[in-house]
Write an enzyme that holds these catalytic residues in place. Structure first.
Site, short mmCIF file in Angstrom:
data_model
loop_
_atom_site.label_atom_id
_atom_site.label_comp_id
_atom_site.label_asym_id
_atom_site.label_seq_id
_atom_site.Cartn_x
_atom_site.Cartn_y
_atom_site.Cartn_z
N GLU A 1 39.47 -43.48 -78.12
CA GLU A 1 39.75 -44.91 -78.30
C GLU A 1 38.47 -45.70 -78.44
OE1 GLU A 1 40.50 -49.15 -76.93
OE2 GLU A 1 39.10 -47.66 -76.19
N GLU A 2 37.49 -45.35 -77.60
CA GLU A 2 36.29 -46.19 -77.52
C GLU A 2 35.51 -46.24 -78.82
OE1 GLU A 2 35.74 -48.30 -75.44
OE2 GLU A 2 36.49 -47.73 -73.47
N HIS B 1 44.39 -44.93 -73.18
CA HIS B 1 43.36 -43.98 -73.57
C HIS B 1 42.71 -43.36 -72.34
CE1 HIS B 1 39.39 -46.23 -73.21
NE2 HIS B 1 40.14 -47.29 -73.37
ZN LIG Z 1 39.41 -49.24 -72.99
#
Ligand SMILES: [Zn+2]
Ligand SMILES: *[C@@H]1O[C@H](CO)[C@@H](O)[C@H](O)[C@H]1NC(C)=O
Ligand SMILES: *[C@@H]1O[C@H](CO)[C@@H](O)[C@H](O)[C@H]1NC(C)=O
Ligand SMILES: *[C@@H]1O[C@H](CO)[C@@H](O)[C@H](O)[C@H]1NC(C)=O
Ligand SMILES: *[C@@H]1O[C@H](CO)[C@@H](O)[C@H](O)[C@H]1NC(C)=O
Ligand SMILES: *[C@@H]1O[C@H](CO)[C@@H](O)[C@H](O)[C@H]1NC(C)=O
Ligand SMILES: *[C@@H]1O[C@H](CO)[C@@H](O)[C@H](O)[C@H]1NC(C)=O
Ligand SMILES: *[C@@H]1O[C@H](CO)[C@@H](O)[C@H](O)[C@H]1NC(C)=O
Ligand SMILES: *[C@@H]1O[C@H](CO)[C@@H](O)[C@H](O)[C@H]1NC(C)=O
Length: 713
Positions: A414-415, A366
């Site tokens: 992603e986070e 990511h």
């Molecule tokens: Zn990460």
């Protein structure tokens, strides 16, 4: 064909303790251990021409350049399209056909927040909720630096007495209820560590609490603390006391991805569902240890003292008794204002066509970070991916052509909850299931000196072979392999994948997956400021990986894996190892059943079949490769786990109450936890069916005189 007749995978070998590995390496003297092993000599296996070319292509100085780029501009999810384009352009320079693809997803961004404490005498104290600006660390003062907040947190105000809930696991709440602590209508203060942070908030919400704050405790920093004589960052390796861990509070163990589009891609016109099953309704705020201490200290002498609560990691290292509270008349007032929006995020995709396009190897990392830096999480991985593309560009220029297609992915979002990768997998699922032989993930490539690998069983063998070919830079030494360091100093066990990074959507669709990174030992290495402004280029180049040699080594490891997976005539997937690993999970389950009230759940023995599996001739390579590719899909069961259909793999799931850490045979294990015998039996059946299906895929090769599955019992 009767499957019963040539049973199953190599559920072979003797009983193995399948317990989670305790990481206790503090007492090993690395140098003498290594000296014993290697006698000061580095013996690497013979490398082929292309392997040498690949390894030599990785250069610490260019990696440093990419790392610098990624860590000097805001790139929280959905904010930096030009960084996605830059990534695609870099890959294109190395011969990958590259593009940027977008999804329209639900995100929220911080607007304002506040937290104050009112003592019983009416005096008040206000939390700073800010990380210090450091003259030595340029990005800590950027005007667009990201406030301390929780992604997907709820907007709202809460004002009430409060209770310390330890790490906020279900067992912690059980203990609080046992002790008669009043939770309803109170605000929770929880400690980071253990379960995924979203589950702390979920548990608080489910116990009628109205807000949650989460702090970082110095007890989690082992011996590298100011109290034990170390200087704090930026002057030394200890944690800067103002540092705050941001992060998502999505209920990750229910499902990842855009909360409003479960199971299908987020297009501008996609229908949207109610997000409340996977995001909190109560507000939450992360805080530093500096802000936490007075809040906890105000509970001293009220409720039950921490020692008496007697729960794992309840008492930390701050100057307080970690009492539960509540303290009469002592209140917190919190406010959290978020801006909710549907907004584009951007994945970069790069492709080299193989000669066999129905066989595909995917590598992903990511790109989005909670802060302007993100030098470890995730951009150590992003820098490695650029260098890796460059290495494959060199191989191509020297005449190499991959047999299988290679796809590079740079995920956004992603986070917040693995959003970019999950939406992409949802969009391309039929193609991915039909063609992917493996997904290789790198998130935090480097936050310390010790290599860590997690993978599904069929990738263990090739991972170990690759580790033996990489020189690993350990604290200035360059005479050991990655394998030696991993084996000697980091337990030497390939971990079971849980969740917490972008392999999740691949794994739960039955695709062989691997995750690699390097971290500190949690007790003596420099403290990694996870999701804090101090996860910066300055920290990385001063403490995390001065010289960027560990970045290089992680890249070389991934490069070798991708090279062999894409190039070898027979796909290097060791399917027999599935049986060996499954035996470990099975032993663990058996103990679990024995310790439960279902000692008579003898259906579990259904899961044990011993069989041996041979490979004979390799004439029908094409068929064999497709069998290896498809085999893992068998473990995926329609309908998934109860109330979380996303998690379809019958052998693995992120723990319901851990979020990161895996549970094996999750359906059975969790039914036992829930004291539901019917369900336990149902999942024994489903798991054993899944194993039969996987075995059936292997067995289909029987006809072509390839793998022979032989029954032993
Ligand atoms: Zn990460
Ligand atoms: C995107 O990231 C790059 C590289 O770090 C940076 O130069 C640029 O300013 C960022 N763009 C925005 C809009 O913040
Ligand atoms: C901290 O240091 C002490 C004394 O050297 C040692 O006994 C202990 O194991 C160390 N603790 C950790 C977590 O490394
Ligand atoms: C804490 O709990 C453990 C069992 O979980 C028990 O053995 C121990 O005696 C308890 N300690 C105290 C001080 O109550
Ligand atoms: C710890 O707290 C107590 C009581 O609040 C105080 O008297 C003491 O000075 C503190 N100790 C340290 C090391 O700050
Ligand atoms: C929430 O709290 C903030 C800060 O104290 C205050 O400005 C705001 O008016 C409050 N909002 C509501 C709806 O009470
Ligand atoms: C790669 O293969 C795809 C699908 O067959 C094709 O559309 C594309 O043009 C190929 N790309 C290159 C660079 O050959
Ligand atoms: C790369 O490694 C060399 C040799 O160890 C070192 O001198 C150099 O400073 C490193 N480059 C960077 C950018 O750290
Ligand atoms: C037990 O599991 C079965 C099958 O999944 C389900 O139908 C039933 O509602 C569960 N019982 C309880 C008490 O949750």
């Amino acid at each position: 064909m009767k499957l019963d007749h040539f049973l199953l995978l190599a559920l072979a070998t003797a009983a193995v303790d399948g317990c989670v590995r305790e990481r206790d390496i503090g007492s090993v003297d690395p140098f003498s251990e290594l000296a014993k092993r290697s006698e000061g000599q580095l013996h690497l296996p013979h490398l082929s021409k292309f392997e040498s070319m690949l390894l030599n292509s990785f250069d610490n100085t260019t990696v440093d350049t990419w790392a610098y780029y990624y860590t000097h501009g805001l790139h929280i999810a959905g904010t930096n399209r030009s960084m996605a384009q830059w990534t695609a352009d870099k890959w294109a320079e190395s011969g990958f056909t590259s593009s940027v693809v977008s999804y329209d997803v639900y995100l929220n961004y911080p607007v304002s927040h506040s937290l104050s404490l009112t003592h019983s005498d009416g005096s008040t104290w206000k939390a700073s909720l800010e990380e210090d600006v450091l003259a030595k660390d340029d990005t800590t003062s950027y005007p667009d630096r990201v406030p301390t907040f929780h992604g997907y947190s709820a907007s709202g105000n809460a004002s009430a007495e409060y209770v310390y809930i330890g790490r906020g696991q279900k067992v912690d709440f059980q203990r609080l209820l046992e002790l008669g602590v009043d939770l309803k209508g109170k605000i929770a203060i929880a400690r980071y560590g253990g379960p995924f942070r979203g589950l702390k908030v979920k548990n608080a919400q489910e116990h009628g609490m109205i807000g949650c704050i989460i702090f970082t405790d110095p007890a989690d920093d082992g011996n590298v603390t100011v109290a034990k004589g170390h200087k704090a960052y930026p002057d030394g390796p200890a944690r800067n006391p103002s540092s705050v861990q941001r992060g998502s509070v999505q209920f990750l163990s229910t499902y990842p991805g855009d909360p409003t589009t479960p199971g299908y891609p987020s297009r501008p016109d996609s229908p949207r569902v109610d997000k409340s099953p996977v995001v909190p309704k109560i507000p939450s705020i992360p805080i530093s240890q500096l802000d936490a201490e007075p809040i906890l200290a105000a509970l001293d002498g009220h409720g039950i003292a921490g020692q008496k609560v007697n729960r794992t990691r309840w008492v930390g290292a701050l100057n307080t008794t970690y009492s539960t509270g509540p303290a009469p008349g002592v209140k917190l007032s919190m406010s959290n204002v978020m801006h909710d929006t549907y907004t584009p995020i951007w994945n970069s995709i790069g492709i080299i066509n193989g000669t066999e396009q129905d066989e595909v190897v995917i590598l992903g990392n990511h790109r989005d970070a909670w802060i302007v830096g993100g030098a470890a999480d995730p951009n150590s991985g992003s820098a490695v991916m650029i260098e890796l593309a460059k290495a494959f560009g060199k191989l191509q220029a020297a005449g190499w052509k991959p047999k299988r297609t290679i796809v590079l992915c740079s995920w956004d979002g992603e986070e917040y909850g693995l959003v970019g990768s999950t939406e992409w997998v949802e969009e391309y699922l039929p193609w991915l299931k039909a063609s992917t032989i493996a997904y290789l993930n790198v998130d935090v490539a480097v936050s310390g000196p010790l290599p860590d690998v997690g993978a599904t069983p069929e990738l263990h063998k090739i991972a170990i072979e690759a580790m033996k070919k990489v020189v690993w830079p350990y604290k200035g030494r360059r005479d050991t392999s990655m394998y030696d360091i991993w084996k000697t100093l980091n337990g030497g066990e390939i971990e079971v994948l849980g969740s917490g990074s972008d392999y999740t959507s691949f794994l739960h669709n039955g695709i062989a997956s691997l995750d690699v990174g390097a971290g500190g030992d949690g007790s003596t290495d420099p403290v990694y400021h996870y999701h804090s402004n101090y996860d910066s280029y300055h920290w990385m180049s001063t403490f995390g990986d001065p010289g960027f040699h560990t970045h290089v080594a992680v890249g070389q490891f991934l490069g070798l894996l991708a090279y062999h997976l894409s190039t070898d005539e027979i796909a290097p997937l060791d399917v027999t190892n599935y049986g060996i690993e499954m035996t470990k999970y099975y032993q663990k389950l058996k103990k679990y059943v024995a310790a439960s009230q279902y000692k008579d759940l003898d259906a579990v023995s259904k899961l044990q079949r011993k069989a041996r599996y041979h490979r004979s001739n390799r004439k029908l390579v094409k068929h064999l490769n497709s069998v290896y590719r498809d085999f893992g899909r068998g473990f995926v069961s329609q309908g998934g786990l109860p109330d979380r259909e996303f998690y379809k793999h019958m052998l693995y799931a992120p723990g319901l109450d851990t979020g990161y850490a895996p549970t094996t045979f999750p359906g059975v294990t969790e039914a036992i936890d829930a004291k539901n015998r019917t369900r336990a039996a149902e999942f024994v059946e489903r798991a054993s069916n899944a194993i039969y299906v996987a075995a059936g895929i292997l067995a289909s090769c029987h006809d072509c005189d390839n793998p022979v599955v032989q029954e032993q019992i």
